[in-house]
Design a protein around this motif. Structure first.
Motif, PDB file in Angstrom:
ATOM      1  N   GLU A 180      40.679  28.004  39.652  1.00 20.14           N
ATOM      2  CA  GLU A 180      39.807  26.868  39.349  1.00 20.14           C
ATOM      3  C   GLU A 180      38.412  27.405  39.110  1.00 20.14           C
ATOM      4  O   GLU A 180      38.020  28.405  39.713  1.00 20.14           O
ATOM      5  CB  GLU A 180      39.781  25.887  40.515  1.00 20.14           C
ATOM      6  CG  GLU A 180      41.108  25.228  40.756  1.00 20.14           C
ATOM      7  CD  GLU A 180      41.089  24.295  41.961  1.00 20.14           C
ATOM      8  OE1 GLU A 180      40.148  24.362  42.770  1.00 20.14           O
ATOM      9  OE2 GLU A 180      42.042  23.516  42.077  1.00 20.14           O
TER      10      GLU A 180
ATOM     11  N   ASP B  49      51.100  30.217  46.176  1.00 26.18           N
ATOM     12  CA  ASP B  49      49.957  29.317  46.235  1.00 26.18           C
ATOM     13  C   ASP B  49      49.094  29.758  47.401  1.00 26.18           C
ATOM     14  O   ASP B  49      49.540  29.724  48.558  1.00 26.18           O
ATOM     15  CB  ASP B  49      50.407  27.871  46.443  1.00 26.18           C
ATOM     16  CG  ASP B  49      51.197  27.337  45.265  1.00 26.18           C
ATOM     17  OD1 ASP B  49      50.984  27.822  44.145  1.00 26.18           O
ATOM     18  OD2 ASP B  49      52.025  26.440  45.469  1.00 26.18           O
TER      19      ASP B  49
ATOM     20  N   VAL C 179      43.930  30.006  42.967  1.00 22.62           N
ATOM     21  CA  VAL C 179      44.809  29.030  43.607  1.00 22.62           C
ATOM     22  C   VAL C 179      46.246  29.529  43.707  1.00 22.62           C
ATOM     23  O   VAL C 179      47.005  29.066  44.545  1.00 22.62           O
ATOM     24  CB  VAL C 179      44.751  27.658  42.908  1.00 22.62           C
ATOM     25  CG1 VAL C 179      43.373  27.041  43.093  1.00 22.62           C
ATOM     26  CG2 VAL C 179      45.111  27.753  41.449  1.00 22.62           C
ATOM     27  N   ASP C 180      46.641  30.451  42.834  1.00 21.83           N
ATOM     28  CA  ASP C 180      47.942  31.091  42.964  1.00 21.83           C
ATOM     29  C   ASP C 180      47.854  32.496  42.397  1.00 21.83           C
ATOM     30  O   ASP C 180      47.032  32.771  41.522  1.00 21.83           O
ATOM     31  CB  ASP C 180      49.066  30.283  42.300  1.00 21.83           C
ATOM     32  CG  ASP C 180      48.897  30.123  40.800  1.00 21.83           C
ATOM     33  OD1 ASP C 180      48.972  31.136  40.075  1.00 21.83           O
ATOM     34  OD2 ASP C 180      48.717  28.986  40.344  1.00 21.83           O
TER      35      ASP C 180
ATOM     36  N   PRO D  10      44.706  29.919  48.478  1.00 18.04           N
ATOM     37  CA  PRO D  10      43.291  29.819  48.089  1.00 18.04           C
ATOM     38  C   PRO D  10      42.546  31.104  48.449  1.00 18.04           C
ATOM     39  O   PRO D  10      42.567  31.540  49.600  1.00 18.04           O
ATOM     40  CB  PRO D  10      42.788  28.631  48.908  1.00 18.04           C
ATOM     41  CG  PRO D  10      43.672  28.613  50.115  1.00 18.04           C
ATOM     42  CD  PRO D  10      45.009  29.151  49.679  1.00 18.04           C
TER      43      PRO D  10
ATOM     44  N   ARG E 222      40.741  24.437  35.196  1.00 20.69           N
ATOM     45  CA  ARG E 222      41.710  25.479  35.542  1.00 20.69           C
ATOM     46  C   ARG E 222      41.793  26.537  34.448  1.00 20.69           C
ATOM     47  O   ARG E 222      41.535  26.261  33.286  1.00 20.69           O
ATOM     48  CB  ARG E 222      43.109  24.883  35.728  1.00 20.69           C
ATOM     49  CG  ARG E 222      43.253  23.830  36.775  1.00 20.69           C
ATOM     50  CD  ARG E 222      43.497  24.329  38.160  1.00 20.69           C
ATOM     51  NE  ARG E 222      44.497  25.363  38.230  1.00 20.69           N
ATOM     52  CZ  ARG E 222      45.627  25.291  38.888  1.00 20.69           C
ATOM     53  NH1 ARG E 222      45.928  24.191  39.540  1.00 20.69           N
ATOM     54  NH2 ARG E 222      46.453  26.313  38.948  1.00 20.69           N
TER      55      ARG E 222
END
Length: 121
Positions: free
Chosen positions: A44, A19, A34-35, A21, A89
């Motif tokens: 996202e 995880d 995000v991961d 950003p 997402r």
């Protein structure tokens, strides 16, 4: 290397993910990773373009670009695997991964950026 299931229980993907950003672009459109792992990523930024058309689209091939913690520019060709425009997402898998990009992904997954920052303190 241990693996863990990432995502919803009905997904079959097994991938070690971190995880993290990361500001990025997908085909020059701003997104937020995000991961990330060695085989794919979650992000996202998905949205509905029209009533029946989302961006990005499943199976779409795209260019993912970002800059890593050392300032290295990364370009990876990806294929979009899933899209949820309601949640904003989407996820993708890498389909062409140059050696330098693999090294950068490995650094991120192995948390070398955090170790480097801790050593600098």
């Amino acid at each position: 290397m241990a693996t863990r299931i990432v995502g919803t229980p009905n997904e079959r993907r097994r991938d070690r993910r971190r995880d993290v950003p990361i500001e990025a672009t997908l085909d020059d459109q701003p997104i937020m990773i995000v991961d990330i792992g060695l085989s794919g990523f979650g992000a996202e930024g998905a949205r509905m373009e029209t009533k029946d058309l989302s961006w990005p689209m499943e199976d779409q091939r795209s260019e993912l670009r970002f800059t890593d913690y050392r300032g290295r520019d990364v370009l990876i060709l990806v294929q979009i695997a899933s899209v949820d425009p309601v949640e904003g997402r989407f996820g993708g898998k890498f389909y062409e991964l140059p050696g330098d990009a693999f090294d950068i992904l490995q650094d991120l997954v192995m948390r070398r950026d955090l170790r480097r920052a801790a050593a600098a303190e």
